[in-house]
Write a protein that holds these residues in place. Structure first.
Motif, PDB file in Angstrom:
ATOM      1  N   THR A  17       0.836  -1.201   0.000  1.00  0.00           N
ATOM      2  CA  THR A  17       0.000   0.000   0.000  1.00  0.00           C
ATOM      3  C   THR A  17       0.872   1.252   0.000  1.00  0.00           C
ATOM      4  O   THR A  17       0.409   2.335   0.312  1.00  0.00           O
ATOM      5  N   ASP A  18       2.137   1.104  -0.365  1.00  0.00           N
ATOM      6  CA  ASP A  18       3.093   2.212  -0.359  1.00  0.00           C
ATOM      7  C   ASP A  18       3.561   2.520  -1.788  1.00  0.00           C
ATOM      8  O   ASP A  18       4.609   2.055  -2.230  1.00  0.00           O
ATOM      9  N   ALA A  19       2.754   3.291  -2.509  1.00  0.00           N
ATOM     10  CA  ALA A  19       3.091   3.627  -3.899  1.00  0.00           C
ATOM     11  C   ALA A  19       4.353   4.468  -3.989  1.00  0.00           C
ATOM     12  O   ALA A  19       5.097   4.375  -4.959  1.00  0.00           O
ATOM     13  N   GLY A  50      -9.795   0.650   4.540  1.00  0.00           N
ATOM     14  CA  GLY A  50      -8.379   0.471   4.242  1.00  0.00           C
ATOM     15  C   GLY A  50      -7.821   1.574   3.364  1.00  0.00           C
ATOM     16  O   GLY A  50      -8.551   2.260   2.643  1.00  0.00           O
ATOM     17  N   ASN A  51      -6.523   1.753   3.456  1.00  0.00           N
ATOM     18  CA  ASN A  51      -5.840   2.790   2.692  1.00  0.00           C
ATOM     19  C   ASN A  51      -5.169   2.203   1.465  1.00  0.00           C
ATOM     20  O   ASN A  51      -4.780   1.041   1.448  1.00  0.00           O
ATOM     21  N   PHE A  52      -5.050   3.024   0.440  1.00  0.00           N
ATOM     22  CA  PHE A  52      -4.269   2.663  -0.734  1.00  0.00           C
ATOM     23  C   PHE A  52      -3.681   3.933  -1.325  1.00  0.00           C
ATOM     24  O   PHE A  52      -4.087   5.042  -0.970  1.00  0.00           O
ATOM     25  N   GLU A  53      -2.692   3.760  -2.178  1.00  0.00           N
ATOM     26  CA  GLU A  53      -2.006   4.892  -2.781  1.00  0.00           C
ATOM     27  C   GLU A  53      -1.837   4.659  -4.274  1.00  0.00           C
ATOM     28  O   GLU A  53      -1.860   3.521  -4.739  1.00  0.00           O
ATOM     29  N   THR A  54      -1.679   5.761  -4.997  1.00  0.00           N
ATOM     30  CA  THR A  54      -1.371   5.685  -6.419  1.00  0.00           C
ATOM     31  C   THR A  54      -0.202   6.615  -6.718  1.00  0.00           C
ATOM     32  O   THR A  54       0.051   7.579  -5.994  1.00  0.00           O
ATOM     33  N   ALA A  55       0.488   6.300  -7.779  1.00  0.00           N
ATOM     34  CA  ALA A  55       1.565   7.164  -8.261  1.00  0.00           C
ATOM     35  C   ALA A  55       1.623   7.017  -9.777  1.00  0.00           C
ATOM     36  O   ALA A  55       1.226   5.979 -10.327  1.00  0.00           O
ATOM     37  N   ILE A  56       2.073   8.057 -10.416  1.00  0.00           N
ATOM     38  CA  ILE A  56       2.364   7.995 -11.844  1.00  0.00           C
ATOM     39  C   ILE A  56       3.817   8.394 -12.005  1.00  0.00           C
ATOM     40  O   ILE A  56       4.248   9.437 -11.489  1.00  0.00           O
ATOM     41  N   ILE A  57       4.557   7.517 -12.665  1.00  0.00           N
ATOM     42  CA  ILE A  57       5.965   7.794 -12.945  1.00  0.00           C
ATOM     43  C   ILE A  57       6.188   7.741 -14.445  1.00  0.00           C
ATOM     44  O   ILE A  57       5.401   7.134 -15.177  1.00  0.00           O
ATOM     45  N   GLY A  70      -2.591  -3.328  -1.957  1.00  0.00           N
ATOM     46  CA  GLY A  70      -2.539  -4.549  -1.174  1.00  0.00           C
ATOM     47  C   GLY A  70      -2.425  -5.829  -1.987  1.00  0.00           C
ATOM     48  O   GLY A  70      -2.480  -5.818  -3.210  1.00  0.00           O
ATOM     49  N   PRO A  71      -2.278  -6.935  -1.281  1.00  0.00           N
ATOM     50  CA  PRO A  71      -1.953  -8.234  -1.895  1.00  0.00           C
ATOM     51  C   PRO A  71      -3.158  -8.987  -2.442  1.00  0.00           C
ATOM     52  O   PRO A  71      -3.542 -10.028  -1.922  1.00  0.00           O
ATOM     53  N   TYR A  72      -3.744  -8.464  -3.502  1.00  0.00           N
ATOM     54  CA  TYR A  72      -4.897  -9.136  -4.100  1.00  0.00           C
ATOM     55  C   TYR A  72      -4.562  -9.831  -5.411  1.00  0.00           C
ATOM     56  O   TYR A  72      -5.212 -10.792  -5.792  1.00  0.00           O
ATOM     57  N   PHE A  73      -3.558  -9.311  -6.130  1.00  0.00           N
ATOM     58  CA  PHE A  73      -3.185  -9.863  -7.426  1.00  0.00           C
ATOM     59  C   PHE A  73      -1.671  -9.984  -7.495  1.00  0.00           C
ATOM     60  O   PHE A  73      -0.952  -9.143  -6.958  1.00  0.00           O
ATOM     61  N   LYS A  74      -1.193 -11.019  -8.184  1.00  0.00           N
ATOM     62  CA  LYS A  74       0.240 -11.221  -8.352  1.00  0.00           C
ATOM     63  C   LYS A  74       0.620 -11.070  -9.819  1.00  0.00           C
ATOM     64  O   LYS A  74      -0.144 -11.438 -10.703  1.00  0.00           O
ATOM     65  N   PHE A  75       1.825 -10.540 -10.049  1.00  0.00           N
ATOM     66  CA  PHE A  75       2.357 -10.491 -11.404  1.00  0.00           C
ATOM     67  C   PHE A  75       2.707 -11.907 -11.845  1.00  0.00           C
ATOM     68  O   PHE A  75       2.993 -12.774 -11.013  1.00  0.00           O
ATOM     69  N   ASN A  76       2.709 -12.137 -13.153  1.00  0.00           N
ATOM     70  CA  ASN A  76       3.255 -13.374 -13.686  1.00  0.00           C
ATOM     71  C   ASN A  76       3.937 -13.071 -15.015  1.00  0.00           C
ATOM     72  O   ASN A  76       3.859 -11.948 -15.520  1.00  0.00           O
ATOM     73  N   GLU A  77       4.586 -14.067 -15.580  1.00  0.00           N
ATOM     74  CA  GLU A  77       5.407 -13.872 -16.769  1.00  0.00           C
ATOM     75  C   GLU A  77       4.610 -13.614 -18.042  1.00  0.00           C
ATOM     76  O   GLU A  77       5.188 -13.331 -19.090  1.00  0.00           O
ATOM     77  N   SER A  78       3.284 -13.670 -17.974  1.00  0.00           N
ATOM     78  CA  SER A  78       2.501 -13.422 -19.187  1.00  0.00           C
ATOM     79  C   SER A  78       2.596 -11.970 -19.636  1.00  0.00           C
ATOM     80  O   SER A  78       2.290 -11.651 -20.780  1.00  0.00           O
ATOM     81  N   LYS A 114      12.021  -6.928  -7.426  1.00  0.00           N
ATOM     82  CA  LYS A 114      11.618  -7.305  -6.068  1.00  0.00           C
ATOM     83  C   LYS A 114      10.106  -7.304  -5.858  1.00  0.00           C
ATOM     84  O   LYS A 114       9.615  -7.889  -4.904  1.00  0.00           O
ATOM     85  N   TYR A 115       9.356  -6.678  -6.762  1.00  0.00           N
ATOM     86  CA  TYR A 115       7.895  -6.706  -6.674  1.00  0.00           C
ATOM     87  C   TYR A 115       7.292  -7.851  -7.478  1.00  0.00           C
ATOM     88  O   TYR A 115       6.073  -8.036  -7.479  1.00  0.00           O
ATOM     89  N   GLY A 116       8.140  -8.607  -8.187  1.00  0.00           N
ATOM     90  CA  GLY A 116       7.672  -9.747  -8.966  1.00  0.00           C
ATOM     91  C   GLY A 116       7.341  -9.418 -10.408  1.00  0.00           C
ATOM     92  O   GLY A 116       6.861 -10.283 -11.143  1.00  0.00           O
ATOM     93  N   LEU A 117       7.593  -8.173 -10.845  1.00  0.00           N
ATOM     94  CA  LEU A 117       7.338  -7.783 -12.227  1.00  0.00           C
ATOM     95  C   LEU A 117       8.438  -8.352 -13.119  1.00  0.00           C
ATOM     96  O   LEU A 117       9.619  -8.258 -12.800  1.00  0.00           O
ATOM     97  N   SER A 118       8.037  -8.953 -14.239  1.00  0.00           N
ATOM     98  CA  SER A 118       8.987  -9.577 -15.162  1.00  0.00           C
ATOM     99  C   SER A 118       9.549  -8.556 -16.147  1.00  0.00           C
ATOM    100  O   SER A 118       8.815  -7.705 -16.674  1.00  0.00           O
ATOM    101  N   TRP A 119      10.845  -8.686 -16.392  1.00  0.00           N
ATOM    102  CA  TRP A 119      11.581  -7.830 -17.325  1.00  0.00           C
ATOM    103  C   TRP A 119      12.392  -8.705 -18.265  1.00  0.00           C
ATOM    104  O   TRP A 119      12.842  -9.782 -17.875  1.00  0.00           O
TER     105      TRP A 119
END
Length: 157
Positions: A17-19, A50-57, A70-78, A114-119
């Motif tokens: 929850t820390d954007a 509950g709290n949540f945050e957004t950011a645009i980079i 929060g932990p509702y969805f996980k990244f995968n290699e697709s 470290k967030y599980g995003l595939s590169w």
């Protein structure tokens, strides 16, 4: 939403929850990046509270939206992001930056941050090798790619 010429902006739902921390992480890797927006929100009770945050980079000329809800969805290699690097040194830099501090190496130039995003960290010269008109060059590059984690050009030529 921030002004942009980009018609489609990928949104990354991260399991925190820390954007701001997520934005800072990517901005530490992509040195030319900027934080364009950051907001904190509280869900109303009917949405579970509950709290949540957004950011645009913006990194490497691409705008990304970060939803830290929060932990509702996980990244995968697709889905992965390809970094087209100019040479081996730049490949090494991004590979190390993304795989260190909780990231993970995979095969054939793929890794996770470290967030599980595939590169995919790929030197542009790599595509010349695997798409060469010379079958020997093409076959050697493809065969040796299968033995690598990080792409090492000198082993593909």
């Amino acid at each position: 939403m921030a002004d942009t010429n980009q018609k489609i902006t990928p949104c990354l739902w991260v399991e925190t929850t820390d954007a701001k921390a997520v934005a800072d992480y990517y901005l530490s890797i992509f040195k030319d990046g900027v934080l364009k927006e950051y907001h904190q929100y509280t869900n109303p009770p009917e949405a579970g509270g509950g709290n949540f945050e957004t950011a645009i980079i913006e990194i490497a000329g691409m705008e990304l939206s970060i939803l830290a809800a929060g932990p509702y969805f996980k990244f995968n290699e697709s889905v992965s992001f390809v970094i087209n690097t100019k040479d081996q040194a730049e490949t090494d830099y991004y590979w190390e930056a993304l795989t260190s501090n909780g990231g993970e190496e995979s095969q054939c130039g793929w890794c996770k941050d470290k967030y599980g995003l595939s590169w995919q960290v790929v030197p542009v010269e790599y595509f010349d090798l695997i798409n060469s008109d010379d079958p020997e060059v093409r076959d050697k590059a493809m065969k040796n790619t299968m033995t690598q984690k990080k792409i090492v050009l000198s082993e593909l030529k």
